[in-house]
Design a protein around this motif. Structure first.
Motif, PDB file in Angstrom:
ATOM      1  N   MET A 134       8.446  -3.183  -1.561  1.00 38.07           N
ATOM      2  CA  MET A 134       6.958  -2.617  -2.135  1.00 38.07           C
ATOM      3  C   MET A 134       6.325  -1.603  -1.095  1.00 38.07           C
ATOM      4  O   MET A 134       6.647  -1.712   0.032  1.00 38.07           O
ATOM      5  CB  MET A 134       6.012  -3.917  -2.113  1.00 38.07           C
ATOM      6  N   GLY A 135       5.489  -0.743  -1.562  1.00 41.08           N
ATOM      7  CA  GLY A 135       4.988   0.263  -1.044  1.00 41.08           C
ATOM      8  C   GLY A 135       5.962   1.259  -0.260  1.00 41.08           C
ATOM      9  O   GLY A 135       6.840   1.663  -0.861  1.00 41.08           O
ATOM     10  N   SER A 136       5.828   1.321   1.048  1.00 45.51           N
ATOM     11  CA  SER A 136       6.673   2.278   1.919  1.00 45.51           C
ATOM     12  C   SER A 136       8.003   1.428   2.100  1.00 45.51           C
ATOM     13  O   SER A 136       9.161   1.944   2.574  1.00 45.51           O
ATOM     14  CB  SER A 136       6.409   2.716   3.029  1.00 45.51           C
ATOM     15  N   SER A 137       8.319   0.271   1.596  1.00 51.72           N
ATOM     16  CA  SER A 137       9.505  -0.651   1.611  1.00 51.72           C
ATOM     17  C   SER A 137       9.451  -1.226   3.115  1.00 51.72           C
ATOM     18  O   SER A 137      10.492  -2.190   3.325  1.00 51.72           O
ATOM     19  CB  SER A 137      10.764   0.030   1.384  1.00 51.72           C
ATOM     20  N   PHE A 138       8.401  -1.079   3.934  1.00 51.72           N
ATOM     21  CA  PHE A 138       8.483  -1.480   5.068  1.00 51.72           C
ATOM     22  C   PHE A 138       7.110  -2.386   5.278  1.00 51.72           C
ATOM     23  O   PHE A 138       6.084  -2.034   4.598  1.00 51.72           O
ATOM     24  CB  PHE A 138       8.682  -0.601   6.442  1.00 51.72           C
ATOM     25  N   PHE A 139       7.232  -3.404   6.299  1.00 50.34           N
ATOM     26  CA  PHE A 139       5.725  -4.073   6.627  1.00 50.34           C
ATOM     27  C   PHE A 139       4.762  -3.038   7.209  1.00 50.34           C
ATOM     28  O   PHE A 139       5.259  -2.351   8.044  1.00 50.34           O
ATOM     29  CB  PHE A 139       6.143  -5.088   7.539  1.00 50.34           C
ATOM     30  N   PRO A 140       3.434  -3.045   6.874  1.00 49.65           N
ATOM     31  CA  PRO A 140       2.579  -1.968   7.285  1.00 49.65           C
ATOM     32  C   PRO A 140       2.489  -2.194   9.183  1.00 49.65           C
ATOM     33  O   PRO A 140       2.715  -3.308   9.522  1.00 49.65           O
ATOM     34  CB  PRO A 140       1.242  -2.407   6.756  1.00 49.65           C
TER      35      PRO A 140
ATOM     36  N   THR B 131     -13.384  -6.540   2.556  1.00 48.53           N
ATOM     37  CA  THR B 131     -12.573  -7.013   1.442  1.00 48.53           C
ATOM     38  C   THR B 131     -11.922  -8.274   1.963  1.00 48.53           C
ATOM     39  O   THR B 131     -12.105  -8.708   2.955  1.00 48.53           O
ATOM     40  CB  THR B 131     -11.493  -6.105   0.937  1.00 48.53           C
ATOM     41  N   ILE B 132     -11.476  -8.909   0.721  1.00 47.36           N
ATOM     42  CA  ILE B 132     -10.541 -10.161   1.101  1.00 47.36           C
ATOM     43  C   ILE B 132      -9.201  -9.888   0.784  1.00 47.36           C
ATOM     44  O   ILE B 132      -8.976  -9.473  -0.280  1.00 47.36           O
ATOM     45  CB  ILE B 132     -11.104 -11.185   0.339  1.00 47.36           C
ATOM     46  N   THR B 133      -8.315  -9.940   1.892  1.00 47.29           N
ATOM     47  CA  THR B 133      -6.853  -9.714   1.491  1.00 47.29           C
ATOM     48  C   THR B 133      -6.123 -11.055   1.057  1.00 47.29           C
ATOM     49  O   THR B 133      -6.562 -12.165   1.236  1.00 47.29           O
ATOM     50  CB  THR B 133      -5.997  -9.419   3.148  1.00 47.29           C
ATOM     51  N   HIS B 134      -5.057 -10.685   0.347  1.00 49.59           N
ATOM     52  CA  HIS B 134      -4.308 -11.781   0.021  1.00 49.59           C
ATOM     53  C   HIS B 134      -2.883 -11.344  -0.169  1.00 49.59           C
ATOM     54  O   HIS B 134      -2.723 -10.218  -0.787  1.00 49.59           O
ATOM     55  CB  HIS B 134      -4.722 -12.354  -1.462  1.00 49.59           C
ATOM     56  N   THR B 135      -1.842 -12.068   0.209  1.00 48.28           N
ATOM     57  CA  THR B 135      -0.486 -11.867  -0.121  1.00 48.28           C
ATOM     58  C   THR B 135       0.207 -13.141  -0.307  1.00 48.28           C
ATOM     59  O   THR B 135      -0.183 -14.051   0.174  1.00 48.28           O
ATOM     60  CB  THR B 135       0.300 -11.191   1.099  1.00 48.28           C
TER      61      THR B 135
ATOM     62  N   GLN C 191       3.373  -7.743   3.227  1.00 46.59           N
ATOM     63  CA  GLN C 191       1.938  -8.176   4.168  1.00 46.59           C
ATOM     64  C   GLN C 191       1.073  -7.196   3.791  1.00 46.59           C
ATOM     65  O   GLN C 191       1.264  -6.112   3.235  1.00 46.59           O
ATOM     66  CB  GLN C 191       2.175  -7.941   5.576  1.00 46.59           C
ATOM     67  N   VAL C 192      -0.414  -7.339   4.090  1.00 47.22           N
ATOM     68  CA  VAL C 192      -1.349  -6.580   3.800  1.00 47.22           C
ATOM     69  C   VAL C 192      -2.557  -6.643   4.743  1.00 47.22           C
ATOM     70  O   VAL C 192      -2.838  -7.656   5.282  1.00 47.22           O
ATOM     71  CB  VAL C 192      -2.083  -6.840   2.533  1.00 47.22           C
ATOM     72  N   PHE C 193      -2.902  -5.524   5.298  1.00 44.93           N
ATOM     73  CA  PHE C 193      -3.988  -5.274   6.138  1.00 44.93           C
ATOM     74  C   PHE C 193      -5.214  -4.598   5.489  1.00 44.93           C
ATOM     75  O   PHE C 193      -5.024  -3.513   4.826  1.00 44.93           O
ATOM     76  CB  PHE C 193      -3.802  -4.688   7.301  1.00 44.93           C
ATOM     77  N   ALA C 194      -6.540  -4.655   5.645  1.00 44.64           N
ATOM     78  CA  ALA C 194      -7.716  -4.034   5.197  1.00 44.64           C
ATOM     79  C   ALA C 194      -8.510  -3.773   6.495  1.00 44.64           C
ATOM     80  O   ALA C 194      -9.113  -4.710   6.967  1.00 44.64           O
ATOM     81  CB  ALA C 194      -8.170  -4.764   4.125  1.00 44.64           C
TER      82      ALA C 194
ATOM     83  N   TYR D 271     -11.461   3.181   6.597  1.00 44.40           N
ATOM     84  CA  TYR D 271     -10.907   1.908   6.017  1.00 44.40           C
ATOM     85  C   TYR D 271      -9.756   2.174   5.053  1.00 44.40           C
ATOM     86  O   TYR D 271     -10.021   3.018   4.345  1.00 44.40           O
ATOM     87  CB  TYR D 271     -12.390   1.339   5.277  1.00 44.40           C
ATOM     88  N   PHE D 272      -8.840   1.437   5.523  1.00 44.20           N
ATOM     89  CA  PHE D 272      -7.593   1.610   4.626  1.00 44.20           C
ATOM     90  C   PHE D 272      -7.266   0.040   4.184  1.00 44.20           C
ATOM     91  O   PHE D 272      -7.325  -0.914   5.077  1.00 44.20           O
ATOM     92  CB  PHE D 272      -6.423   2.072   5.577  1.00 44.20           C
ATOM     93  N   VAL D 273      -6.467   0.074   2.912  1.00 47.67           N
ATOM     94  CA  VAL D 273      -5.728  -1.110   2.572  1.00 47.67           C
ATOM     95  C   VAL D 273      -4.384  -0.618   3.050  1.00 47.67           C
ATOM     96  O   VAL D 273      -3.900   0.281   2.115  1.00 47.67           O
ATOM     97  CB  VAL D 273      -6.223  -1.460   1.260  1.00 47.67           C
ATOM     98  N   LEU D 274      -3.628  -1.499   3.706  1.00 43.37           N
ATOM     99  CA  LEU D 274      -2.145  -0.931   4.030  1.00 43.37           C
ATOM    100  C   LEU D 274      -1.409  -2.353   3.585  1.00 43.37           C
ATOM    101  O   LEU D 274      -1.692  -3.464   4.001  1.00 43.37           O
ATOM    102  CB  LEU D 274      -2.024  -0.971   5.651  1.00 43.37           C
ATOM    103  N   TYR D 275      -0.289  -1.999   2.856  1.00 43.20           N
ATOM    104  CA  TYR D 275       0.389  -3.023   2.211  1.00 43.20           C
ATOM    105  C   TYR D 275       1.971  -2.721   2.235  1.00 43.20           C
ATOM    106  O   TYR D 275       2.325  -1.414   2.184  1.00 43.20           O
ATOM    107  CB  TYR D 275      -0.099  -3.405   0.772  1.00 43.20           C
ATOM    108  N   GLY D 276       2.486  -3.649   1.841  1.00 43.88           N
ATOM    109  CA  GLY D 276       3.947  -3.372   1.368  1.00 43.88           C
ATOM    110  C   GLY D 276       4.880  -4.275   2.380  1.00 43.88           C
ATOM    111  O   GLY D 276       4.315  -5.104   3.183  1.00 43.88           O
ATOM    112  N   GLY D 277       6.267  -4.147   2.151  1.00 45.51           N
ATOM    113  CA  GLY D 277       7.227  -4.812   2.995  1.00 45.51           C
ATOM    114  C   GLY D 277       8.793  -4.704   2.083  1.00 45.51           C
ATOM    115  O   GLY D 277       8.666  -4.067   1.120  1.00 45.51           O
ATOM    116  N   PRO D 278       9.644  -5.202   2.682  1.00 43.61           N
ATOM    117  CA  PRO D 278      10.943  -5.248   2.033  1.00 43.61           C
ATOM    118  C   PRO D 278      11.097  -6.144   0.928  1.00 43.61           C
ATOM    119  O   PRO D 278      12.311  -5.922   0.203  1.00 43.61           O
ATOM    120  CB  PRO D 278      11.823  -5.482   3.348  1.00 43.61           C
ATOM    121  N   GLY D 279      10.517  -7.257   0.561  1.00 45.88           N
ATOM    122  CA  GLY D 279      10.628  -8.187  -0.250  1.00 45.88           C
ATOM    123  C   GLY D 279      11.913  -9.116   0.188  1.00 45.88           C
ATOM    124  O   GLY D 279      11.990  -9.313   1.156  1.00 45.88           O
ATOM    125  N   GLU D 280      13.012  -8.953  -0.428  1.00 39.43           N
ATOM    126  CA  GLU D 280      13.969  -9.823  -0.235  1.00 39.43           C
ATOM    127  C   GLU D 280      15.129  -8.970  -0.071  1.00 39.43           C
ATOM    128  O   GLU D 280      16.422  -9.403  -0.376  1.00 39.43           O
ATOM    129  CB  GLU D 280      14.402 -10.878  -1.265  1.00 39.43           C
TER     130      GLU D 280
END
Ligand SMILES: *[C@@H]1O[C@H](CO)[C@@H](O)[C@H](O)[C@H]1NC(C)=O
Ligand SMILES: *[C@@H]1O[C@H](CO)[C@@H](O)[C@H](O)[C@H]1NC(C)=O
Ligand SMILES: *[C@@H]1O[C@H](CO)[C@@H](O)[C@H](O)[C@H]1NC(C)=O
Length: 417
Positions: A345-351, A379-383, A390-393, A404-413
């Motif tokens: 998801m996103g850039s395919s890496f954890f933020p 905001t309220i973050t949720h993963t 993962q997600v950071f805001a 202010y940024f919402v940074l999200y993403g990760g490799p999944g499985e």
């Protein structure tokens, strides 16, 4: 005479062989019960296609090889909607939006004009529509149910487990990493926007992965974003998408009637092939908004920083979004069918909290009920699963300022590619 007899024999043999072949063909067909059914289905598909595909005034091509029909504004699919039979919409419609008033000088030249090949785009009074093929319809049947990730307090009346109250539940197969507005029933949002970095996560058949802005009230949901979705698009390109859910009706783009296209330049499923970010290198983002028309409550889709007015969802197709939205959400979503590992998801890496490396949503705004733009900084973050996404805001240092940024993403499985 020997020759004639030979001829006769040859004829006889050919006739026998033909009969034999016919016999095999017939018995083969007879044995295939579903073959016959699929013939019926095929007729049904052809019928559907005839209804779905409107006559083209012209056919145009993008630089990336996508072909669109230019369909007369008044013949577009939206007007098949039973509630849109009588309408006074027209190609030059302009919304009343505070966001646009303030920037009335902003250029109306669409950045999308560059996506057309040299014969240009659609003429005024028509809208670009992707022609639906039989293959599209067959793939569409494999499309998962829409993600009804939501607050169960508002939605899930069948569930009486008070423990779940106010909690986020993702439907099966979906994983999200998002930031959202605090859950207050008195929220009255007249719109929302974001600039989202565009990536091309590696996605296989049956999976999808994307980024979106989502606004909601009750059972009505509007979304805009980008996604890689072979089931929807038949390829693994990163493409723009919209999705609406009005009560029980829902679909992507204009696969079902609802969204009225106005702009003759901007295809709803445009490819972002020329705008893909390189993690740690050049980052591209796409700007998008969903704003409520102050005059009549239609929900407009605006693209790019010049607020290109792509089209709108008419107020009358909704039951809950006839008035303001109560929830807004920004971030990533990924899907795999049950049993299949989750895609990146996103850039395919954890933020890592650097906009050059992370999938992000920035410039996130909401409009209050008077149409005033409010920069979101809380905001309220949720993963769903921090070991996948993962997600950071939070504010990060970006272009020499804290933003202010919402940074999200990760490799999944999926292992990193
Ligand atoms: C807006 O456009 C008008 C007319 O073209 C021009 O006179 C004015 O200076 C512009 N304002 C800004 C802020 O660019
Ligand atoms: C509601 O809660 C009760 C008690 O916990 C349980 O027995 C019942 O099955 C629940 N009903 C539904 C529809 O979940
Ligand atoms: C983010 O990464 C870029 C590229 O490597 C680097 O130049 C920049 O200093 C980083 N920003 C922060 C805040 O660390």
């Amino acid at each position: 005479m020997p020759i004639k007899r030979n001829e006769f024999r040859m004829h006889q043999r050919i006739v026998q062989q033909t009969l034999l072949m016919l016999y095999f063909l017939l018995s083969y067909n007879g044995a295939q019960g579903d073959e016959k059914l699929s013939k019926l289905e095929e007729v049904e598909l052809e019928k559907q296609l005839k209804l779905l595909n409107k006559p083209a005034v012209k056919t145009v091509k993008t630089k990336y090889g996508d072909i669109y029909d230019c369909v007369d504004f008044y013949k577009q699919r939206a007007f098949d909607h039973p509630l849109l039979k009588d309408h006074n919409f027209y190609p030059k419609m302009k919304p009343t939006l505070s966001r646009i008033k303030k920037n009335s000088n902003s250029s109306t030249v669409s950045s999308s004009s560059t996506i057309w090949s040299k014969d240009g785009g659609c003429p005024f009074g028509t809208v670009p529509v992707k022609r639906i093929t039989k293959d599209n319809l067959i793939r569409q049947r494999r499309m998962p149910q829409p993600e009804d990730v939501t607050f169960d307090t508002q939605f899930d009346v069948s569930n009486n487990n008070s423990e779940l109250k106010g909690r986020y539940i993702s439907s099966q197969g979906y994983k999200i990493a998002i930031a959202r507005t605090p859950n207050e029933p008195n929220n009255r949002f007249a719109g929302a926007g974001m600039a989202t970095s565009v990536y091309n996560p590696h996605v296989k058949d049956g999976q999808h992965s994307g980024s979106r802005l989502k606004i909601q009230k009750g059972s009505d949901i509007l979304q805009v974003g980008w996604r890689v979705d072979p089931t929807l698009y038949g390829d693994t390109k990163t493409r723009l998408f919209i999705h609406f859910q009005a009560g029980k009706t829902h679909c992507f783009n204009t696969l079902c009637p609802g969204f009225v296209q106005v702009d003759s330049e901007f295809p709803l499923d445009r490819s972002y092939q020329n705008m893909l970010s390189q993690r740690g290198g050049k980052t591209w983002d796409a700007t998008m908004y969903i704003d409520r028309d102050l005059a009549n409550g239609n929900w407009w889709l605006l693209m790019t920083r010049s607020f290109n007015q792509v089209g709108f969802w008419p107020q009358r197709i909704f039951t809950d979004l006839t008035s303001f939205a109560t929830n807004v959400e920004w971030g990533g979503v990924a899907y795999s069918p049950p049993g299949v590992p989750k895609p990146p998801m996103g850039s395919s890496f954890f933020p890592i909290k650097n906009s050059s490396y992370d999938g992000y949503c920035s410039e996130i705004t909401i409009l209050n009920e008077k149409g005033k733009t409010i920069k979101v900084d809380e905001t309220i973050t949720h993963t769903d699963n921090p070991s996948m996404y993962q997600v950071f805001a939070e504010p990060i240092w970006h272009n020499s300022e804290w933003r202010y940024f919402v940074l999200y993403g990760g490799p999944g499985e999926s292992p990193h590619v």
